[in-house]
Design an enzyme around this catalytic site. Structure first.
Site, PDB file in Angstrom:
ATOM      1  N   GLU A 252       3.330  -4.692  -0.809  1.00  0.00           N
ATOM      2  CA  GLU A 252       2.621  -5.744  -0.063  1.00  0.00           C
ATOM      3  C   GLU A 252       1.928  -6.784  -0.953  1.00  0.00           C
ATOM      4  O   GLU A 252       0.700  -6.982  -0.858  1.00  0.00           O
ATOM      5  CB  GLU A 252       1.598  -5.134   0.900  1.00  0.00           C
TER       6      GLU A 252
ATOM      7  N   GLU B 152       6.758   1.618   5.480  1.00  0.00           N
ATOM      8  CA  GLU B 152       5.500   2.023   6.115  1.00  0.00           C
ATOM      9  C   GLU B 152       5.495   1.615   7.578  1.00  0.00           C
ATOM     10  O   GLU B 152       5.820   0.468   7.911  1.00  0.00           O
ATOM     11  CB  GLU B 152       4.273   1.348   5.463  1.00  0.00           C
TER      12      GLU B 152
HETATM   13  C1  BGC Z   1      -0.952  -0.375   2.811  1.00  0.00           C
HETATM   14  C2  BGC Z   1      -1.580   0.995   2.763  1.00  0.00           C
HETATM   15  C3  BGC Z   1      -2.608   1.128   3.881  1.00  0.00           C
HETATM   16  C4  BGC Z   1      -1.877   0.979   5.200  1.00  0.00           C
HETATM   17  C5  BGC Z   1      -2.730   1.194   6.436  1.00  0.00           C
HETATM   18  C6  BGC Z   1      -0.687  -0.887   4.209  1.00  0.00           C
HETATM   19  O1  BGC Z   1      -1.133  -2.196   4.281  1.00  0.00           O
HETATM   20  O2  BGC Z   1       0.191  -0.419   2.008  1.00  0.00           O
HETATM   21  O3  BGC Z   1      -2.122   1.202   1.499  1.00  0.00           O
HETATM   22  O4  BGC Z   1      -3.326   2.305   3.812  1.00  0.00           O
HETATM   23  O5  BGC Z   1      -1.314  -0.304   5.271  1.00  0.00           O
HETATM   24  O6  BGC Z   1      -3.683   0.217   6.598  1.00  0.00           O
END
Ligand code: BGC
Length: 395
Positions: A158, A309
């Site tokens: 990110e 993610e």
């Molecule tokens: C990030 C993580 C974060 C997750 C939840 C993402 O933006 O890569 O490090 O914990 O979102 O907020």
């Protein structure tokens, strides 16, 4: 009726070094957590002590049914002072990769996940062009030690969030609010990604390499208002498209998606009144995943998508299952449309340090008692593990 995912679809969970390892005292986030007025509610401290507990964590995740584990190597451990590389730290991450493989988990290694060594931040950090060579050298040394054990690599996590939040929003280190520095940091992130791809491809091992981008389901309000649409394009252009375009030709693009962003003709509108709002302050919006996969596929000119993610911070574990079920339904729709989606990675394996928010938001499939460091699998962990094992989304 259950719906099946294609053969070879990968199922993983993710963490990042600073959020789970504990004691990462040589990076900019540790300093930021201890800076009065930074907005951090607490320090990361021992986190989940994954530095020492990774073998048991990996065993647990493999037993649940996952086949991949995405984690990050901590630059400030590996290179605590400029040009001084720690063999002990490199060996540690080599053992983490080896342990993943022993447990049947693909090691998916991220080379930069939000944290930068303090020595690299003193003269401007990511807004200083020197960062590109510095990051390239770190990647080169690290891949030389572990590359043969890596299954997939994410260069940077990110970059759009780090550059905006750190250099324009003032809420990540270095806490700047400077449009010029933000845009320069973005350029350097793009250059650092390209450099890292080169270095990782030329180094030890042979594995797919990609970048992960934070994406939102951007929506113009009203939907058919050209002024709102124009405003949306402008916001999304800086925040996402610059980075998606930097992925063209890569092995994969990592989509990371949580919620939506509503944009009106005069700017951001915030949450829609009456909607379910999560502890992170944004709306419950599982539709985000399909929307962002489609967009990443389009803007990158059809680079295969790996969901690196997706997840939800909530104390209501049934809500987590509902969210992931809906998001995965969206993945299946995208696959039906002919989009190449390689796998799904849930954020996060464990409840962990959620940056400025501290430990309150709980994204994990596994709960962590931070006093005893005991792990307790949540029902959602068993549920998603079964989805992974069967490669099917049950009705
Ligand atoms: C990030 C993580 C974060 C997750 C939840 C993402 O933006 O890569 O490090 O914990 O979102 O907020």
């Amino acid at each position: 009726m259950s719906r099946s995912f294609p053969d070879g679809f990968r199922w993983g969970t993710a963490t990042a070094a600073h959020q789970v390892e504990g004691g990462n005292v040589h990076n900019d986030w540790w300093a930021w957590e201890h800076t009065p007025g930074s907005g951090c509610v607490e320090a990361s401290g021992d986190a989940c002590d994954q530095l020492h507990r990774y073998p048991a964590d990996l065993e647990l995740l493999a037993a649940l049914g996952f086949d991949s584990y995405r984690f990050s190597v901590e630059w400030s451990r590996i290179e605590p002072a400029e040009g001084e590389f720690s063999t002990v730290a490199l060996d540690h991450y080599r053992r983490v990769c080896a342990s993943c493989l022993e447990h049947g988990l693909d090691p998916v290694v991220t080379f930069h996940h939000f944290t930068t060594p303090t020595w690299a931040t003193t003269d401007g950090g990511w807004s200083d062009p020197a960062i590109v060579d510095r990051f390239g050298r770190f990647c080169e040394t690290t891949v030389g030690r572990l590359g043969d054990l890596v299954a997939r690599a994410c260069t940077i996590n990110e970059p759009n969030i780090v550059s905006f939040m750190g250099y324009m929003g003032g809420v990540f280190p270095p806490g700047a609010r400077d449009r010029d520095r933000w845009l320069r940091a973005s350029d350097h992130f793009v250059a650092a990604h390209r450099r890292a791809v080169e270095v990782l491809k030329a180094g030890r091992g042979d594995f797919p390499v990609g970048l992960t981008v934070s994406m939102s389901d951007y929506q113009a309000v009203p939907a058919d208002d050209p002024a709102a649409q124009q405003r949306l394009e402008r916001v999304r252009g800086h925040s996402e498209d610059v980075f998606l375009r930097a992925c063209r030709g890569d092995d994969f693009v990592g989509v990371q998606a949580y919620s939506r962003t509503r944009v009106g003709p005069d700017g951001m509108l915030g949450n829609e009144p009456g909607r379910d709002v999560l502890v992170m302050g944004y709306e419950y919006w599982p539709e985000v995943l399909a929307a962002t996969i489609r967009r990443a596929w389009e803007v990158t000119d059809h680079v295969p998508v790996l969901v690196t993610e997706n997840g939800i911070g909530t104390d209501d574990d049934e809500q987590r299952i509902r969210y992931v079920r809906a998001a995965l339904g969206g993945v299946l729709d995208c696959l039906d449309e002919g989009i190449e989606v390689l796998g799904y990675t849930y954020w996060s394996a464990l409840d962990n340090f959620e940056w400025a928010f501290g430990y309150a938001p709980r994204f994990g499939l596994v709960e962590v008692d931070r006093a005893t460091q005991q792990r307790l699998v949540k029902p959602s962990g068993r549920w998603l593990g079964a989805v992974a094992r069967t490669n099917q989304l049950p009705d």
